[in-house]
Design an enzyme around this catalytic site. Structure first.
Site, PDB file in Angstrom:
ATOM      1  N   ARG A  52      44.981  52.036  14.406  1.00 28.28           N
ATOM      2  CA  ARG A  52      46.252  52.076  12.974  1.00 28.28           C
ATOM      3  C   ARG A  52      46.589  50.774  12.629  1.00 28.28           C
ATOM      4  NH1 ARG A  52      50.776  55.946  14.665  1.00 28.28           N
ATOM      5  NH2 ARG A  52      51.993  54.297  15.712  1.00 28.28           N
ATOM      6  N   LYS A 151      52.035  51.855   9.039  1.00 23.82           N
ATOM      7  CA  LYS A 151      53.623  51.573   9.808  1.00 23.82           C
ATOM      8  C   LYS A 151      53.925  49.654   9.246  1.00 23.82           C
ATOM      9  CE  LYS A 151      54.760  52.723  14.412  1.00 23.82           C
ATOM     10  NZ  LYS A 151      55.745  53.236  13.602  1.00 23.82           N
ATOM     11  N   GLU A 184      57.898  64.184   7.305  1.00 24.72           N
ATOM     12  CA  GLU A 184      58.509  64.207   8.684  1.00 24.72           C
ATOM     13  C   GLU A 184      59.812  63.617   9.493  1.00 24.72           C
ATOM     14  OE1 GLU A 184      56.036  60.371  10.008  1.00 24.72           O
ATOM     15  OE2 GLU A 184      56.186  59.572   7.928  1.00 24.72           O
TER      16      GLU A 184
HETATM   17  N1  PMP Z   1      56.518  58.940  11.883  1.00 19.88           N
HETATM   18  C1  PMP Z   1      57.208  57.521  12.153  1.00 19.88           C
HETATM   19  C2  PMP Z   1      57.565  57.834  10.648  1.00 19.88           C
HETATM   20  C3  PMP Z   1      57.221  57.074  12.990  1.00 19.88           C
HETATM   21  O1  PMP Z   1      57.347  56.092  12.864  1.00 19.88           O
HETATM   22  C4  PMP Z   1      56.154  57.390  13.804  1.00 19.88           C
HETATM   23  C5  PMP Z   1      56.445  56.378  15.074  1.00 19.88           C
HETATM   24  N2  PMP Z   1      57.930  56.691  16.254  1.00 19.88           N
HETATM   25  C6  PMP Z   1      55.809  58.501  13.975  1.00 19.88           C
HETATM   26  C7  PMP Z   1      55.890  59.381  12.988  1.00 19.88           C
HETATM   27  C8  PMP Z   1      55.176  58.580  15.176  1.00 19.88           C
HETATM   28  O2  PMP Z   1      53.583  58.560  15.509  1.00 19.88           O
HETATM   29  P1  PMP Z   1      53.594  57.956  16.770  1.00 19.88           P
HETATM   30  O3  PMP Z   1      53.212  59.572  17.279  1.00 19.88           O
HETATM   31  O4  PMP Z   1      51.879  57.405  16.828  1.00 19.88           O
HETATM   32  O5  PMP Z   1      54.448  57.032  17.852  1.00 19.88           O
END
Ligand code: PMP
Length: 286
Positions: A52, A151, A184
């Protein structure tokens, strides 16, 4: 045991770690990052996080100064120096030191920062009793603007939602996308259970494709829980039997109230419980 910070090949104590005020990561949020968890000394899903990270970097046309193996070695070195075995790693790539204009071609070509520290997201009792969240009025970034799939170091969109949550005295806010569908939370993915089926928005709904989210979808498959990626509306959240959030820092946290409405029976549900247990076994098994 104490937090350590690795910057471009050198290790520092937390309070000695410095970057330039001309770094475009600071001036413009021009960079990308990952948050990773370490369980019993092993980085959980390190390859997926690196996939990622490199995808995010490519999307913003930043060439990482270090390759995957170098980054893995650097993370291990930082971990070893910190003495921490159950902790959190923040891996940051910035555009590097530039000038006061935007042009990324005038930056140094990238800076890498690795922080090994601990992190506490939500109070312990929320993991047992469930969390209240609200719907934010600010929408998630339009996918054709700064895509939520990147990200990036620019988290203002998410922070604006987090401020709304804080104003409402809850720890999290769910964000809708530009079409009004569920995306989300500010730093976590969202799942619901409806008619016994596990449902979560897909990447086309404007989300970051969470590593924890994908681990939960895989666990659901293994446990024989019917799971799908599906566009959800606020209605779907309100009539859900169960709801929970996932994230590297948050892990799996049940949601029992949204916008003041109890979800299902108003307590963490059985499918949430099963998946939480399975996730905890998975991370501890390494
Ligand atoms: N959505 C956002 C906006 C995030 O910043 C994150 C990570 N904190 C997630 C979802 C979850 O992703 P991950 O399970 O890879 O940490």
């Amino acid at each position: 045991m104490s937090p350590k910070v690795w910057i471009d090949g050198k290790l520092f104590e937390k309070d000695q770690a410095r970057i330039s005020v001309y770094d475009h990561g600071l001036l413009y949020g021009d960079g990308v990052f990952e948050g990773l968890r370490v369980y019993h000394g092993k980085i959980f899903e390190v390859e997926k996080h690196l996939d990622r990270l490199f995808g995010s970097a490519r999307a913003i046309r930043l060439t990482p100064p270090h390759g995957r193996d170098e980054l893995k070695t650097a993370m291990q070195e930082t971990l070893r120096a910190s003495g921490l075995t159950d902790c959190y790693i923040r891996l940051v790539l910035t555009r590097g030191v530039g000038y006061l204009g935007l042009n990324p071609n005038r930056c140094s070509g990238g800076s890498t920062i690795i922080i090994a520290d601990t992190i506490d997201m939500y109070p312990r009792e929320m993991y047992e009793k469930g969390m209240s969240i609200i719907t934010a009025t600010v929408i998630r970034n339009h996918p054709n603007s700064c895509s939520p799939r990147i990200k990036s170091l620019n988290y203002l969109n998410n922070i604006l939602a987090k401020i709304e949550a804080a104003d409402a005295n809850v720890p999290e806010a769910v964000m809708l996308n530009h079409e009004g569908n569920v995306a989300e939370c500010s730093a976590d993915n969202i799942f619901i259970v409806r008619d016994g089926q596990l449902q979560t928005p897909g990447t086309a709904d404007g989300i970051l494709e969470g590593v924890t989210r994908n681990a939960i979808l895989n666990l659901a498959k293994k446990l024989g829980i019917n799971a799908i990626e599906k566009t959800l509306q606020r209605f779907d959240l309100y009539v859900a039997e169960e709801c929970f959030l996932t994230g590297t820092a948050a892990e799996v946290v049940p949601v029992t109230r949204i916008d003041g409405r109890p979800i299902g029976a108003g307590v963490p549900g059985p499918i949430t419980g099963k998946l939480t247990e399975a996730f905890s076994r998975l991370v501890r098994a390494g």
